[in-house]
Structure formats: structure tokens, C-alpha cells
Design an enzyme around this catalytic site. Sequence first.
Site, PDB file in Angstrom:
ATOM      1  N   LYS A   3       0.826  -1.214   0.000  1.00  0.00           N
ATOM      2  CA  LYS A   3       0.000   0.000   0.000  1.00  0.00           C
ATOM      3  C   LYS A   3       0.860   1.263   0.000  1.00  0.00           C
ATOM      4  O   LYS A   3       0.612   2.189  -0.757  1.00  0.00           O
ATOM      5  CB  LYS A   3      -0.903   0.038   1.245  1.00  0.00           C
ATOM      6  CG  LYS A   3      -1.793  -1.161   1.439  1.00  0.00           C
ATOM      7  CD  LYS A   3      -2.693  -0.994   2.660  1.00  0.00           C
ATOM      8  CE  LYS A   3      -1.961  -0.805   3.977  1.00  0.00           C
ATOM      9  NZ  LYS A   3      -1.216  -1.979   4.455  1.00  0.00           N
ATOM     10  N   ARG A  53      -8.583   0.875   9.885  1.00  0.00           N
ATOM     11  CA  ARG A  53      -8.110  -0.471  10.199  1.00  0.00           C
ATOM     12  C   ARG A  53      -9.094  -1.241  11.055  1.00  0.00           C
ATOM     13  O   ARG A  53      -8.854  -2.403  11.374  1.00  0.00           O
ATOM     14  CB  ARG A  53      -6.792  -0.367  10.966  1.00  0.00           C
ATOM     15  CG  ARG A  53      -5.549  -0.691  10.109  1.00  0.00           C
ATOM     16  CD  ARG A  53      -4.365  -0.448  11.003  1.00  0.00           C
ATOM     17  NE  ARG A  53      -3.153  -1.094  10.668  1.00  0.00           N
ATOM     18  CZ  ARG A  53      -2.134  -0.530  10.005  1.00  0.00           C
ATOM     19  NH1 ARG A  53      -2.267   0.666   9.490  1.00  0.00           N
ATOM     20  NH2 ARG A  53      -0.996  -1.166   9.853  1.00  0.00           N
ATOM     21  N   ARG A 106      11.960  -5.174   4.291  1.00  0.00           N
ATOM     22  CA  ARG A 106      11.686  -3.750   4.060  1.00  0.00           C
ATOM     23  C   ARG A 106      12.668  -2.846   4.807  1.00  0.00           C
ATOM     24  O   ARG A 106      12.976  -3.065   5.969  1.00  0.00           O
ATOM     25  CB  ARG A 106      10.260  -3.467   4.536  1.00  0.00           C
ATOM     26  CG  ARG A 106       9.822  -2.033   4.363  1.00  0.00           C
ATOM     27  CD  ARG A 106       8.340  -1.915   4.334  1.00  0.00           C
ATOM     28  NE  ARG A 106       7.691  -2.241   5.583  1.00  0.00           N
ATOM     29  CZ  ARG A 106       6.365  -2.275   5.744  1.00  0.00           C
ATOM     30  NH1 ARG A 106       5.573  -2.009   4.724  1.00  0.00           N
ATOM     31  NH2 ARG A 106       5.840  -2.557   6.910  1.00  0.00           N
ATOM     32  N   ARG A 122      12.214  -0.656  10.396  1.00  0.00           N
ATOM     33  CA  ARG A 122      11.275  -0.251  11.437  1.00  0.00           C
ATOM     34  C   ARG A 122      11.315  -1.257  12.581  1.00  0.00           C
ATOM     35  O   ARG A 122      11.415  -2.453  12.344  1.00  0.00           O
ATOM     36  CB  ARG A 122       9.858  -0.205  10.853  1.00  0.00           C
ATOM     37  CG  ARG A 122       9.604   1.017  10.027  1.00  0.00           C
ATOM     38  CD  ARG A 122       8.311   0.937   9.260  1.00  0.00           C
ATOM     39  NE  ARG A 122       7.224   0.288   9.987  1.00  0.00           N
ATOM     40  CZ  ARG A 122       6.008   0.133   9.476  1.00  0.00           C
ATOM     41  NH1 ARG A 122       5.741   0.564   8.257  1.00  0.00           N
ATOM     42  NH2 ARG A 122       5.069  -0.459  10.161  1.00  0.00           N
ATOM     43  N   ARG A 155       1.193  -8.723  13.798  1.00  0.00           N
ATOM     44  CA  ARG A 155       0.528  -7.712  12.971  1.00  0.00           C
ATOM     45  C   ARG A 155      -0.391  -8.372  11.940  1.00  0.00           C
ATOM     46  O   ARG A 155      -1.454  -7.858  11.634  1.00  0.00           O
ATOM     47  CB  ARG A 155       1.566  -6.811  12.293  1.00  0.00           C
ATOM     48  CG  ARG A 155       2.239  -5.885  13.306  1.00  0.00           C
ATOM     49  CD  ARG A 155       3.463  -5.206  12.741  1.00  0.00           C
ATOM     50  NE  ARG A 155       3.183  -4.367  11.602  1.00  0.00           N
ATOM     51  CZ  ARG A 155       4.076  -4.064  10.666  1.00  0.00           C
ATOM     52  NH1 ARG A 155       5.299  -4.565  10.726  1.00  0.00           N
ATOM     53  NH2 ARG A 155       3.748  -3.280   9.679  1.00  0.00           N
TER      54      ARG A 155
HETATM   55  P1  AMP Z   1       1.775   0.861   9.314  1.00  0.00           P
HETATM   56  O1  AMP Z   1       2.920   1.773   8.987  1.00  0.00           O
HETATM   57  O2  AMP Z   1       0.519   1.272   8.573  1.00  0.00           O
HETATM   58  O3  AMP Z   1       2.095  -0.576   9.131  1.00  0.00           O
HETATM   59  O4  AMP Z   1       1.456   1.074  10.860  1.00  0.00           O
HETATM   60  C1  AMP Z   1       2.398   0.765  11.854  1.00  0.00           C
HETATM   61  C2  AMP Z   1       1.700   0.615  13.203  1.00  0.00           C
HETATM   62  O5  AMP Z   1       1.067   1.847  13.555  1.00  0.00           O
HETATM   63  C3  AMP Z   1       0.598  -0.431  13.240  1.00  0.00           C
HETATM   64  O6  AMP Z   1       1.081  -1.743  13.460  1.00  0.00           O
HETATM   65  C4  AMP Z   1      -0.244   0.108  14.397  1.00  0.00           C
HETATM   66  O7  AMP Z   1       0.362  -0.190  15.648  1.00  0.00           O
HETATM   67  C5  AMP Z   1      -0.184   1.601  14.188  1.00  0.00           C
HETATM   68  N1  AMP Z   1      -1.256   2.069  13.285  1.00  0.00           N
HETATM   69  C6  AMP Z   1      -1.116   2.605  12.038  1.00  0.00           C
HETATM   70  N2  AMP Z   1      -2.307   2.923  11.507  1.00  0.00           N
HETATM   71  C7  AMP Z   1      -3.228   2.569  12.425  1.00  0.00           C
HETATM   72  C8  AMP Z   1      -4.649   2.638  12.462  1.00  0.00           C
HETATM   73  N3  AMP Z   1      -5.362   3.111  11.423  1.00  0.00           N
HETATM   74  N4  AMP Z   1      -5.272   2.192  13.580  1.00  0.00           N
HETATM   75  C9  AMP Z   1      -4.577   1.718  14.631  1.00  0.00           C
HETATM   76  N5  AMP Z   1      -3.241   1.620  14.675  1.00  0.00           N
HETATM   77  C10 AMP Z   1      -2.563   2.052  13.574  1.00  0.00           C
END
Ligand code: AMP
Length: 216
Positions: free
Chosen positions: A13, A88, A127, A162, A173
Site C-alpha cells: 500500500k 483499520r 523492508r 522499522r 501484525r
Molecule cells: P503501518 O505503517 O501502517 O504498518 O502502521 C504501523 C503501526 O502503527 C501499526 O502496526 C499500528 O500499531 C499503528 N497504526 C497505524 N495505523 C493505524 C490505524 N489506522 N489504527 C490503529 N493503529 C494504527
Amino acid sequence: MRIVFLGAPGSGKGTQSQRLVESHAIPQVSTGDLLRAHVKDGTELGRRAKAVMDAGQLVDDATILGMVRERLAAPDAARGFILDGFPRTIPQAEGLDVMLAQIGQPLDAVIQFEVQPELLVQRISGRRSCQDCGRVFNVHTAPVPTPPPCGGQCTTPRLVQRPDDTEATVAKRLAVYVEQTAPLIGFYERKGLLRKVEAEGELATVTARVEAALAR
Ligand code: AMP
């Protein structure tokens, strides 16, 4: 154009958002990036979110909705946006609907990125992103070109992994995705907004599929 990119962690994404931002001149709104900026700046929200993120869990809906509301009020989002990693959960999707109804700007499409689960773990653990420009690379599939680093945006590549991209956290996750985020597929299908895209293969091929899905 107002779009949601929906898919498991590692489904591409973020990478595809970065490509569409250029061709459509609309911002990528990544809640993950917004949260990481809070963590980096050491804000109160960032301190609360860090432990949750490192454990591979979701940050609470109220915090996320507040952050998105603020971001979508910025002038660059007036022409549209790509929501990457948000919503989410069902309550987040319902909150988004209310927010967009208030400004009379409903979603145009939800793109679902389909990738086989086995590939996701390999993608996520490979990544790396540039600490300076945020551009995403992958040690397996998209290594840093030499030169130019960072797609030409930075003079020196400073790649970091990360903290939540390690194999230990990835499994958590993915489980959270299945439990809490996958129900959004049906939610948006019922609204007639869902467009599925096969997200495996060359970057450019996937971009073309996303563009075709948006043109439908
Ligand atoms: P991402 O970069 O989108 O993979 O997000 C990394 C982490 O941020 C996730 O594993 C969650 O802990 C938190 N996070 C990101 N977006 C959301 C969301 N929309 N709702 C809840 N937690 C989020």
C-alpha cells in the site's frame, strides 16, 4: 479523488501510494507515518503509541480518528487523498464516513491489495526505508540503486528497519489484520466501493492494475 488503500502489512500500500501521489497530485495520508512522526518528535501521543506499535497492536480508534481529522483539514487534502493504513477497524471506517459526510466529500473507491500470506512475511522483513526521505526499499525485491540513492531525493541513503518490521512482530501484525481489519472488505463491498487488485508482481504492473481499478 478520495481513495482508501486496504491490505495486510506488506501488501504494498505504502509503495503504491508513493507512486500514485506523483501521478494524481494528491497526498498520501498514512496513519503509520503520522504516528511514527509523533514518536520521533517525542509528543505525548507518540509516547503512548510507541509501546502499542512495537507490540504489533493497534492504537486506539479515538486517537487515530482525531489524528486523521486534523490531517484531512490541511489545505493539500482538499483535492483528494490516498488513505494508507486507515481505516483499520470497523469503528474507524464508521468514523471516517461521518467525517467525510460532514464535508460532503464521500470516498470514491477502496482498493484492496491481494497478496498471498507467505509473501507478506518476506516482504516485511526485507523492508527498509530512508530515514531522511521516507522512500521504501526492499533488500529482496527493490534494493537501493547505486547511484542515485533514495530515488535521487537524498544525497546519502540512510536505511533503517522499522522496529515493528522484525519477524517476531510481523506474525502479530498479520493476526491483528485478519481479526480487526479484514472485516472492512465486506463493509466496503456492501457499499459498492471495493475494487480488488492482485498486488503480486512487478511494481509497475501493480501500479497499472491500481490505475485500471480506479478508472473503472
Ligand atoms: P503501518 O505503517 O501502517 O504498518 O502502521 C504501523 C503501526 O502503527 C501499526 O502496526 C499500528 O500499531 C499503528 N497504526 C497505524 N495505523 C493505524 C490505524 N489506522 N489504527 C490503529 N493503529 C494504527
